[in-house]
Write a protein that holds these residues in place. Structure first.
Motif, PDB file in Angstrom:
ATOM      1  N   ILE A  70      -5.020  -5.204 -10.092  1.00 18.54           N
ATOM      2  CA  ILE A  70      -4.974  -5.281  -8.630  1.00 18.54           C
ATOM      3  C   ILE A  70      -3.881  -4.358  -8.099  1.00 18.54           C
ATOM      4  O   ILE A  70      -2.712  -4.751  -8.008  1.00 18.54           O
ATOM      5  CB  ILE A  70      -4.735  -6.729  -8.138  1.00 18.54           C
ATOM      6  N   PRO A  71      -4.213  -3.107  -7.757  1.00 13.45           N
ATOM      7  CA  PRO A  71      -3.256  -2.247  -7.063  1.00 13.45           C
ATOM      8  C   PRO A  71      -3.056  -2.730  -5.618  1.00 13.45           C
ATOM      9  O   PRO A  71      -4.007  -3.196  -4.978  1.00 13.45           O
ATOM     10  CB  PRO A  71      -3.930  -0.873  -7.073  1.00 13.45           C
ATOM     11  N   GLY A  72      -1.827  -2.603  -5.130  1.00 15.96           N
ATOM     12  CA  GLY A  72      -1.578  -3.044  -3.763  1.00 15.96           C
ATOM     13  C   GLY A  72      -0.266  -2.535  -3.210  1.00 15.96           C
ATOM     14  O   GLY A  72       0.552  -1.941  -3.928  1.00 15.96           O
ATOM     15  N   ILE A  73      -0.081  -2.789  -1.925  1.00 20.10           N
ATOM     16  CA  ILE A  73       1.122  -2.337  -1.227  1.00 20.10           C
ATOM     17  C   ILE A  73       1.466  -3.325  -0.121  1.00 20.10           C
ATOM     18  O   ILE A  73       0.577  -3.925   0.488  1.00 20.10           O
ATOM     19  CB  ILE A  73       0.920  -0.910  -0.655  1.00 20.10           C
ATOM     20  N   PHE A  74       2.766  -3.530   0.090  1.00 18.65           N
ATOM     21  CA  PHE A  74       3.213  -4.336   1.229  1.00 18.65           C
ATOM     22  C   PHE A  74       4.607  -3.902   1.644  1.00 18.65           C
ATOM     23  O   PHE A  74       5.330  -3.236   0.883  1.00 18.65           O
ATOM     24  CB  PHE A  74       3.175  -5.839   0.913  1.00 18.65           C
TER      25      PHE A  74
ATOM     26  N   CYS B 123       6.921  -2.165  -1.372  1.00 16.75           N
ATOM     27  CA  CYS B 123       6.525  -2.321  -2.769  1.00 16.75           C
ATOM     28  C   CYS B 123       5.110  -1.795  -2.942  1.00 16.75           C
ATOM     29  O   CYS B 123       4.193  -2.185  -2.221  1.00 16.75           O
ATOM     30  CB  CYS B 123       6.577  -3.789  -3.197  1.00 16.75           C
ATOM     31  N   GLU B 124       4.947  -0.889  -3.903  1.00 16.19           N
ATOM     32  CA  GLU B 124       3.625  -0.400  -4.255  1.00 16.19           C
ATOM     33  C   GLU B 124       3.514  -0.367  -5.779  1.00 16.19           C
ATOM     34  O   GLU B 124       4.445   0.027  -6.473  1.00 16.19           O
ATOM     35  CB  GLU B 124       3.353   0.987  -3.655  1.00 16.19           C
ATOM     36  N   GLY B 125       2.384  -0.815  -6.252  1.00 11.64           N
ATOM     37  CA  GLY B 125       2.196  -0.887  -7.691  1.00 11.64           C
ATOM     38  C   GLY B 125       0.932  -1.670  -7.992  1.00 11.64           C
ATOM     39  O   GLY B 125       0.040  -1.784  -7.150  1.00 11.64           O
TER      40      GLY B 125
ATOM     41  N   MET C 156      -9.414  -4.308  -5.863  1.00 11.63           N
ATOM     42  CA  MET C 156      -9.662  -5.085  -7.075  1.00 11.63           C
ATOM     43  C   MET C 156     -10.391  -4.218  -8.090  1.00 11.63           C
ATOM     44  O   MET C 156     -11.464  -3.678  -7.796  1.00 11.63           O
ATOM     45  CB  MET C 156     -10.512  -6.315  -6.755  1.00 11.63           C
ATOM     46  N   LEU C 157      -9.819  -4.075  -9.267  1.00 16.29           N
ATOM     47  CA  LEU C 157     -10.462  -3.387 -10.375  1.00 16.29           C
ATOM     48  C   LEU C 157     -10.827  -4.446 -11.409  1.00 16.29           C
ATOM     49  O   LEU C 157      -9.944  -5.060 -12.022  1.00 16.29           O
ATOM     50  CB  LEU C 157      -9.531  -2.339 -10.979  1.00 16.29           C
TER      51      LEU C 157
ATOM     52  N   ILE D 120      -8.676  -6.803   1.245  1.00 19.99           N
ATOM     53  CA  ILE D 120      -9.160  -6.274  -0.017  1.00 19.99           C
ATOM     54  C   ILE D 120     -10.023  -5.062   0.328  1.00 19.99           C
ATOM     55  O   ILE D 120     -11.125  -5.197   0.873  1.00 19.99           O
ATOM     56  CB  ILE D 120      -9.967  -7.318  -0.805  1.00 19.99           C
ATOM     57  N   VAL D 121      -9.504  -3.888   0.055  1.00 21.42           N
ATOM     58  CA  VAL D 121     -10.142  -2.648   0.487  1.00 21.42           C
ATOM     59  C   VAL D 121     -11.475  -2.440  -0.219  1.00 21.42           C
ATOM     60  O   VAL D 121     -12.458  -2.002   0.386  1.00 21.42           O
ATOM     61  CB  VAL D 121      -9.204  -1.448   0.236  1.00 21.42           C
TER      62      VAL D 121
END
Length: 221
Positions: A61-65, A36-38, A80-81, A116-117
């Motif tokens: 919050i863009p993310g991927i797992f 999942c990416e979004g 985090m935006l 959290i990049v």
């Protein structure tokens, strides 16, 4: 958790991701193709951290797992935006609320994040139709989603496709999810890059508070 002040916030939440419709994650299952990416979007209509008001601010919050997040198979990598309009006090408040230290339901959400990049303070717009027929959010050059409410040949005109009490709710128990289909779903920031169209989205209102412990929302692995 140390010296976390009482906080609360109410508003609109939605996600826009790569999963097929409907996103299996909302039903506490593994995502489509096990990936999942979004991004998720929070628009805080009103809220406060102690005496600091946070009304009208947004966080993306863009993310991927990979794997079933709810079963404890994996954790997310995110960036985090945060709304650049936030004052220094508001930024500090949001930094606590959007963390594992927050207490309440947000502690459960952020316990699923491994990394959290980066945290960026950026312009964010958030719009939603009064009748929930569309919703959208954007941080120019970083993340953008425009979603239309899902419909179909047997959807009664003027009604919405909704799920009550979803088992994988990202905003807590007793949620009401309104399903949508993305027209635009793009992320390009901090190594996260994708461009999806026609995939899953859902809107849910949120009403969250802390730092008192919240009801556990999934079985601990």
């Amino acid at each position: 958790m140390t010296n976390v002040k009482d906080w609360w916030m109410k508003g609109d939440w939605f996600d826009s991701c790569s999963c097929d419709i409907p996103c299996p994650c909302e039903f506490a299952q593994a995502p489509s193709d096990n990936r999942c990416e979004g991004f998720v979007a929070y628009n805080i209509k009103e809220g406060a951290y102690g005496g600091i008001r946070i009304d009208g601010l947004s966080v993306l919050i863009p993310g991927i797992f990979y794997g079933n997040l709810w079963a404890g198979e994996c954790k997310m990598s995110v960036t985090m935006l945060v709304d650049e309009r936030a004052t220094s006090e508001q930024r500090e408040a949001l930094g606590v609320i959007f963390s594992e230290d927050a207490g309440g339901f947000m502690s459960h959400i952020f316990s699923t994040i491994a990394e959290i990049v980066a945290v960026e303070y950026v312009p964010i717009t958030f719009e939603i139709a009064d009748d929930l027929t569309w919703w959208k959010a954007e941080s120019p050059g970083r993340a953008k989603a425009h979603v239309e409410a899902l419909g179909g040949p047997t959807t009664r005109p003027g009604t919405l496709v909704q799920t009550t009490n979803p088992p994988g709710s990202e905003v807590g128990a007793d949620a009401l999810a309104t399903w949508g289909k993305s027209k635009v779903s793009q992320v390009s920031t901090q190594g996260f890059n994708w461009d999806w169209e026609g995939q899953s989205s859902k809107h849910m209102p949120f009403d969250l508070k802390g730092p008192a412990p919240a009801e556990v929302w999934f079985e601990e692995a």
